[in-house]
Design a protein around this motif. Structure first.
Motif, PDB file in Angstrom:
ATOM      1  N   GLU A  83       0.830  -1.203   0.000  1.00 16.89           N
ATOM      2  CA  GLU A  83       0.000   0.000   0.000  1.00 16.89           C
ATOM      3  C   GLU A  83       0.866   1.255   0.000  1.00 16.89           C
ATOM      4  O   GLU A  83       0.570   2.241  -0.646  1.00 16.89           O
TER       5      GLU A  83
ATOM      6  N   THR B 248      -3.580   6.990  -4.107  1.00 21.40           N
ATOM      7  CA  THR B 248      -2.452   7.347  -3.230  1.00 21.40           C
ATOM      8  C   THR B 248      -1.113   7.328  -3.970  1.00 21.40           C
ATOM      9  O   THR B 248      -0.075   7.609  -3.366  1.00 21.40           O
TER      10      THR B 248
ATOM     11  N   ALA C  41      -7.695   3.396  -3.412  1.00 17.14           N
ATOM     12  CA  ALA C  41      -6.608   2.485  -3.017  1.00 17.14           C
ATOM     13  C   ALA C  41      -7.126   1.104  -2.630  1.00 17.14           C
ATOM     14  O   ALA C  41      -6.525   0.086  -2.992  1.00 17.14           O
ATOM     15  N   ASP C  42      -8.261   1.057  -1.916  1.00 20.68           N
ATOM     16  CA  ASP C  42      -8.720  -0.258  -1.454  1.00 20.68           C
ATOM     17  C   ASP C  42      -9.357  -1.096  -2.570  1.00 20.68           C
ATOM     18  O   ASP C  42      -9.732  -2.241  -2.347  1.00 20.68           O
ATOM     19  N   GLU C  43      -9.479  -0.514  -3.762  1.00 20.34           N
ATOM     20  CA  GLU C  43     -10.017  -1.282  -4.895  1.00 20.34           C
ATOM     21  C   GLU C  43      -8.948  -1.638  -5.933  1.00 20.34           C
ATOM     22  O   GLU C  43      -9.237  -2.292  -6.939  1.00 20.34           O
TER      23      GLU C  43
ATOM     24  N   ALA D 174      -3.515   3.517  -7.717  1.00 23.64           N
ATOM     25  CA  ALA D 174      -4.370   3.875  -6.589  1.00 23.64           C
ATOM     26  C   ALA D 174      -4.339   5.401  -6.460  1.00 23.64           C
ATOM     27  O   ALA D 174      -3.379   6.045  -6.904  1.00 23.64           O
TER      28      ALA D 174
ATOM     29  N   SER E 271       0.438   1.430  -5.947  1.00 21.42           N
ATOM     30  CA  SER E 271      -0.084   2.130  -4.783  1.00 21.42           C
ATOM     31  C   SER E 271       1.115   2.788  -4.111  1.00 21.42           C
ATOM     32  O   SER E 271       2.202   2.199  -4.071  1.00 21.42           O
TER      33      SER E 271
END
Ligand code: CO8
Length: 258
Positions: A59, A125, A183-185, A123, A103
């Motif tokens: 991440e 981010t 980001a979470d996808e 992402a 990411s």
């Protein structure tokens, strides 16, 4: 599946996943990471059961560059002779399409690694840049060439000469990134894109990637000649017969990858 020191590798359906895993160094790309990524990518590339590869990081960082601590004390001759670069052209040359799922930081060699892939998904981010100038050096894994071809001379020159980082939105606007997702996808979306690609005919994918590479590397007339020949060659595949019959019969094609 082979175990590697610096990456995690798995296969889901026809998609091969490579996750860079040096959390203490923000996934900095040392020589071991290069050979690990190359070895995993070449193993997927040799496997007819794989139609697309995804390269991703954590991440916080796709990769924060080449490993500065590994390079710091080297002379110019040692950098050239030590084969710090040798795996990357081979990685860029795999036949199988590669998606970079980025990411966090994709800096220096990290941005250059993403640009060795065929599609860059980011992402929200993500941060891209070529900050080597701040270290008294310059891009060395393709940045001064691929970034110019990707986003044009003037934008690339500004980023490379100043070391400025850009966020995902600016990277998308510049044409470096094909899409920005929350980001979470990111991984789910990268998986969907890779599955879509991997469901196509393997010979058609290989031919298409070779023609796309030619677009980056050859004058237009030569690229068009190359495209015409690989396009024609696909008419000798079972998948062309199946794909066109499926269209006529108004059904989904069942590709056998030959
Ligand atoms: N190399 C080695 N270690 C790194 C790198 C790197 N590129 N990036 C981060 N790390 C390490 C840090 O040293 C730190 O380790 P430690 O905890 O042991 O001190 C750890 O990762 C965490 O990093 P930070 O504490 O710095 O984290 P921050 O959130 O404060 O900062 C940044 C994050 C902004 C990404 C910052 O780490 C940074 O600026 N990193 C360097 C970015 C950079 O300059 N990249 C370009 C490197 S040169 C390059 O890529 C040339 C490519 C061509 C070479 C081809 C031949 C090999």
């Amino acid at each position: 599946m082979t175990e590697y020191e610096t990456i995690l590798v798995r296969q889901e359906g026809r998609v091969g996943w490579i996750t860079i895993n040096r959390p203490d160094a923000l996934n900095a790309l040392n020589t071991q990471v290069m050979w690990d990524i190359l070895s995993a990518a070449e193993a997927f590339d040799a496997d007819e059961g794989v139609g697309c590869i995804v390269v991703t990081g954590s991440e916080r960082a796709f990769a924060a560059g080449a490993d500065i601590k590994e390079m710091e004390a080297k002379s110019g001759l040692e950098m050239l002779m030590g084969d710090h670069f040798g795996g990357w052209p081979r990685f860029a040359a795999v036949r199988t399409p590669v998606v970079a799922a980025v990411s966090g930081y994709a800096l220096g060699g990290g941005c250059e690694l993403a640009m060795m892939c065929d599609i860059i998904l980011a992402a929200d981010t993500a941060k891209f840049g070529q900050p080597e100038i701040n270290l008294g050096v310059m891009p060395g894994m393709g940045g001064s060439q691929r970034l110019v071809r990707a986003i044009g001379y003037y934008k690339a020159a500004e980023l490379i000469l100043t070391g400025r980082l850009i966020d995902a939105t600016e990277a998308e606007r510049a044409g470096l990134v094909s899409r920005v997702v929350p980001a979470d996808e990111l991984l789910a979306e990268a998986g969907r894109v890779a599955e879509t690609i991997a469901s196509k005919s393997l010979p058609a994918l290989y031919a298409t990637k070779a023609a796309l590479d030619a677009a980056m590397e050859t004058p237009l007339a030569e690229g068009l000649r190359f495209e015409r020949h690989v396009f024609a060659a696909l008419f000798d595949t079972a998948d062309q017969t199946e794909g066109m019959a499926a269209f006529r019969e108004k059904r989904e094609p069942r590709f056998e990858h030959r």
